[in-house]
Scaffold this active site. Sequence first.
Site, short mmCIF file in Angstrom:
data_model
loop_
_atom_site.label_atom_id
_atom_site.label_comp_id
_atom_site.label_asym_id
_atom_site.label_seq_id
_atom_site.Cartn_x
_atom_site.Cartn_y
_atom_site.Cartn_z
N LYS A 201 1.33 -1.18 -0.06
CA LYS A 201 -0.18 -0.12 -0.05
C LYS A 201 1.07 1.75 0.29
CE LYS A 201 -3.29 2.27 2.89
NZ LYS A 201 -3.84 2.06 3.66
N GLU A 207 11.03 -4.59 3.76
CA GLU A 207 10.94 -5.98 3.69
C GLU A 207 10.56 -6.30 2.18
OE1 GLU A 207 9.13 -4.79 6.60
OE2 GLU A 207 9.44 -5.62 8.16
N GLY A 259 -4.24 -2.14 5.00
CA GLY A 259 -3.69 -3.19 5.42
C GLY A 259 -4.79 -4.39 5.73
N ARG A 260 -4.31 -4.27 6.61
CA ARG A 260 -4.74 -5.57 7.46
C ARG A 260 -6.72 -5.78 6.95
NH1 ARG A 260 -3.60 -1.84 11.15
NH2 ARG A 260 -4.99 -1.09 12.25
N GLU A 345 -3.71 -6.49 16.04
CA GLU A 345 -2.71 -4.51 15.24
C GLU A 345 -4.15 -3.66 15.56
OE1 GLU A 345 -2.18 -3.94 11.14
OE2 GLU A 345 -0.09 -4.16 12.10
N HIS A 376 -3.34 -33.16 19.39
CA HIS A 376 -2.76 -33.80 20.31
C HIS A 376 -1.40 -32.67 20.36
CE1 HIS A 376 -4.52 -37.26 18.85
NE2 HIS A 376 -5.12 -37.10 18.07
N LYS A 495 10.19 -0.26 13.27
CA LYS A 495 10.84 -0.44 11.46
C LYS A 495 12.08 1.42 11.30
CE LYS A 495 6.08 -1.14 9.64
NZ LYS A 495 5.52 -0.16 8.71
O1 LIG Z 1 1.39 -2.17 2.02
P1 LIG Z 1 2.66 -1.66 3.11
O2 LIG Z 1 2.18 -0.30 2.91
O3 LIG Z 1 3.57 -2.89 2.90
O4 LIG Z 1 2.38 -2.46 4.94
C1 LIG Z 1 2.38 -3.55 5.06
C2 LIG Z 1 2.00 -3.89 6.35
O5 LIG Z 1 2.29 -3.19 7.32
C3 LIG Z 1 2.12 -2.28 8.65
O6 LIG Z 1 1.50 -1.11 7.83
C4 LIG Z 1 2.19 -2.36 9.57
O7 LIG Z 1 2.78 -3.56 10.29
C5 LIG Z 1 0.67 -3.23 7.92
O8 LIG Z 1 -0.53 -2.57 8.89
C6 LIG Z 1 0.41 -2.79 6.48
O9 LIG Z 1 -0.61 -4.98 6.25
#
Ligand SMILES: O=P(O)(O)OC[C@H]1O[C@](O)(CO)[C@@H](O)[C@@H]1O
Length: 531
Positions: A201, A207, A259-260, A345, A376, A495
Amino acid sequence: MSLLKNNPTETQAWQKLKKHFYEIQFVKMQELFAQNPNRIREFNIRWNDFLIDFSKNRITAETINLLIELAEETGLKTGIDALVNGEIINETENRKVLHTDLRTSKDKQTDDVAAALKQMQHFCESIINGTLKGSTGKAFTDVINIGIGGSDLGPKLVTEALADYKNHLNVHYISNIDNDSIQCLKKKLQAETTLVIIVSKSFTTLETISNADIFKEWLLQNNLKTSYHLVAVSSNIAEAVNYGVEQQNIFPMWDYVGGRYSLWSTVGLSTALSIGFDRFEELLHGAHQMDEHFINTPFKQNIPVILALLSVWYNNFFCFETEAVIPYVDKLKMLPAYLQQVVMESNGKNTDRQGNPVNYETGTIVWGEVGTNSQHAFFQLFHQGTKMIPTDFIGFVNPYFPSDLHDLLMANFFAQTEALMNGKEGNYHHTDEDTDKNAKYKEFKGNRPSNTILIDKLTPKSLGSLLAMYEHKTFVQGFIWNIYSFDQFGVEYGKVLANNIKAELKEKHIKQHDCSTSFLLNYYLKNKNAN
Ligand SMILES: O=P(O)(O)OC[C@H]1O[C@](O)(CO)[C@@H](O)[C@@H]1O
């Protein structure tokens, strides 16, 4: 209009619930069932192909009435209206929260949503039928979704859950920055038949961009044109273009979708590629039906509201810290991980909507694993441990491939909730030889709460409804707790520090951190490449 800002503990309903809790905290569900053979009639909801049995909870009719009073007194109805009417309820980020708009009926879709869905449909159909090919003229066989958090968990969960609807495309998910797993995947794939989707987003997530760099390089090393193989999903179009993704290969999303909560948007592109666009629309339709149910149904029969209130009851009055989600189907293995982001979150917050520290518990800890594996592994603790874990059992009446094995699976599903509720106290007959010695160890007291969520079949539509159910449950809890459920400032600080440390590791110069962190960093640098 901003949301009502009520400290829930200052409501009359909360005080009544406290008193009621002291009265019934030790009451046994077994007794409540014995007193009322019709208890199930009072505490179940049937909706579409869902049956929700919440009778095996430590509640009476009065508990539910008081919890509903709490929902009313905190203004939940106004909150739901504010959500779906696009009020700026994500006040800390000054945003609307409109994931429900992504799955609304066609006649109510905004132009933005309709255009993005059309773009997705055209793209998916062309990739699936092979008219859109890679730069060497071969049709695509594989898709890599690079994203993390909401840009990974939701799409991955849905793609796995709907594996029975999958076409010839193999979809892979890369989220963690783990070069070992990236190399493994690269070895398995042919670059010339692979489509790479960067989902972010913000398009700034370290990452995701670091992983995307590796795959972009891989495409180039294989003499492939990124204009054929690289697409992006983002609300930051400028940054995606800047990264080198062709404008026509960018699928938009919007800041009003968290995002979530974004699997319903273009973030679900990998899913739509895997199951086809028509099935993806069925998923949206299922979620929309749950939205309608949530918006229009009185609280007493409202599935997300009831589940949320029960969770508040255990979290805030019984002080049970965690709750489990146990899906009795392998295809929902990802559900606990997905819900961890949605729930924790969203509601892992300690400041209320007035800016005060909260003086009551908020976000529950969610965890789980598929049944029967979990039986189990950790059900021993469920049955005889000192902790109480209210649990959602999720099962399906009809599997994709009917067989007797499914009866065995479901026998376990039903047996567990029965055992958790009844225990063995009082009806344990001392017949074994070792009984006298071990009787105490073999008894369990029961009175352990669960919800049974029994759905006809795992389909795109029912899955859409199930996930929307949990989204709305989370919203209701956050609303009652008077917190902002749609920001996530708590994940930002780590971060920033990671970026600083990354630079220090490059320069091999560790600045002064606390002695533990400095020690660890120096140890890492000293031993790096040592063997
Ligand atoms: O889609 P992006 O901006 O890469 O963010 C990934 C994720 O990082 C966060 O902002 C924080 O973990 C989440 O809310 C989001 O889903």
